[in-house]
Design a protein around this motif. Sequence first.
Motif, PDB file in Angstrom:
ATOM      1  N   VAL A 142       0.840  -1.205   0.000  1.00  0.00           N
ATOM      2  CA  VAL A 142       0.000   0.000   0.000  1.00  0.00           C
ATOM      3  C   VAL A 142       0.873   1.253   0.000  1.00  0.00           C
ATOM      4  N   VAL A 143       1.888   1.270   0.865  1.00  0.00           N
ATOM      5  CA  VAL A 143       2.780   2.431   0.942  1.00  0.00           C
ATOM      6  C   VAL A 143       3.559   2.581  -0.369  1.00  0.00           C
ATOM      7  N   GLY A 144       4.027   1.466  -0.920  1.00  0.00           N
ATOM      8  CA  GLY A 144       4.766   1.519  -2.184  1.00  0.00           C
ATOM      9  C   GLY A 144       3.913   2.032  -3.325  1.00  0.00           C
ATOM     10  N   SER A 145       2.660   1.622  -3.353  1.00  0.00           N
ATOM     11  CA  SER A 145       1.753   2.072  -4.409  1.00  0.00           C
ATOM     12  C   SER A 145       1.550   3.584  -4.347  1.00  0.00           C
ATOM     13  N   ALA A 146       1.297   4.097  -3.151  1.00  0.00           N
ATOM     14  CA  ALA A 146       1.090   5.546  -3.001  1.00  0.00           C
ATOM     15  C   ALA A 146       2.375   6.314  -3.277  1.00  0.00           C
ATOM     16  N   ALA A 147       3.501   5.784  -2.807  1.00  0.00           N
ATOM     17  CA  ALA A 147       4.773   6.482  -2.995  1.00  0.00           C
ATOM     18  C   ALA A 147       5.146   6.539  -4.472  1.00  0.00           C
ATOM     19  N   LEU A 154      -1.507  14.795  -1.782  1.00  0.00           N
ATOM     20  CA  LEU A 154      -2.739  14.509  -1.050  1.00  0.00           C
ATOM     21  C   LEU A 154      -3.637  13.565  -1.826  1.00  0.00           C
ATOM     22  N   ALA A 155      -3.714  13.752  -3.124  1.00  0.00           N
ATOM     23  CA  ALA A 155      -4.556  12.874  -3.946  1.00  0.00           C
ATOM     24  C   ALA A 155      -4.074  11.434  -3.876  1.00  0.00           C
ATOM     25  N   ALA A 156      -2.762  11.220  -3.900  1.00  0.00           N
ATOM     26  CA  ALA A 156      -2.230   9.847  -3.817  1.00  0.00           C
ATOM     27  C   ALA A 156      -2.585   9.218  -2.489  1.00  0.00           C
ATOM     28  N   VAL A 157      -2.474   9.965  -1.417  1.00  0.00           N
ATOM     29  CA  VAL A 157      -2.814   9.435  -0.088  1.00  0.00           C
ATOM     30  C   VAL A 157      -4.289   9.079  -0.029  1.00  0.00           C
ATOM     31  N   ILE A 158      -5.142   9.977  -0.485  1.00  0.00           N
ATOM     32  CA  ILE A 158      -6.590   9.739  -0.420  1.00  0.00           C
ATOM     33  C   ILE A 158      -6.984   8.549  -1.284  1.00  0.00           C
ATOM     34  N   VAL A 199       1.211   5.997   5.025  1.00  0.00           N
ATOM     35  CA  VAL A 199       1.159   6.336   3.602  1.00  0.00           C
ATOM     36  C   VAL A 199       1.641   7.770   3.392  1.00  0.00           C
ATOM     37  N   MET A 200       1.255   8.691   4.289  1.00  0.00           N
ATOM     38  CA  MET A 200       1.715  10.079   4.186  1.00  0.00           C
ATOM     39  C   MET A 200       3.236  10.164   4.303  1.00  0.00           C
ATOM     40  N   SER A 246       8.897   9.986  -0.916  1.00  0.00           N
ATOM     41  CA  SER A 246       8.903   9.847  -2.369  1.00  0.00           C
ATOM     42  C   SER A 246       8.970  11.199  -3.071  1.00  0.00           C
ATOM     43  N   LEU A 247       8.184  12.144  -2.603  1.00  0.00           N
ATOM     44  CA  LEU A 247       8.170  13.467  -3.217  1.00  0.00           C
ATOM     45  C   LEU A 247       9.500  14.195  -2.997  1.00  0.00           C
ATOM     46  N   SER A 248      10.091  14.034  -1.830  1.00  0.00           N
ATOM     47  CA  SER A 248      11.390  14.661  -1.561  1.00  0.00           C
ATOM     48  C   SER A 248      12.461  14.125  -2.502  1.00  0.00           C
TER      49      SER A 248
END
Length: 155
Positions: A38-43, A53-57, A72-73, A79-81
């Motif tokens: 789940v975390v990998g998918s969002a990241a 925020l959209a990816a987390v939601i 997930v946040m 990931s964003l950094s």
Amino acid sequence: PGGAFTATMLLGGLFGRSVGELLRDLGLVRTVSGVYAVVGSAAMLCGFKQMTLAAVIIVVECVNDLRLAPVVMLGVAVSLSVNWRMNRRGHDEEQIVRKGLPFLEGEAPHELDNVAALSLCAPLPEEAVLPPEATVDAARRALAEAQVSHYPIRD
């Protein structure tokens, strides 16, 4: 770019699940590897599209477990950094720039700060410009104008 959305989530989930399984096999964690998926998918989605925020939601709603939101946040923030260190733009924006397509910036030029939208329109017959309290007859007269295709409302 539209077909990359689901594939990005799938690749992130596969990578996260693999990392989770590896860590569990090495005895470093006892967490279910699905959490890593789940975390990998969002990241991966965040890194690819640069949408936080959209990816987390999206991902938290897909698994229907709000307890995963903080983890997930954190994954999305990391990931964003990393992405910002490597890329200036997300995948879609980069494709737009490379193909030389017209791109509308997020902010209007400063020259338009004090300009009313009506002054940017071509001159219209007075019957076609409707006040906010326009009567039915005024609307009918405006619709009767043959050369007019849009009807601004002036206040």
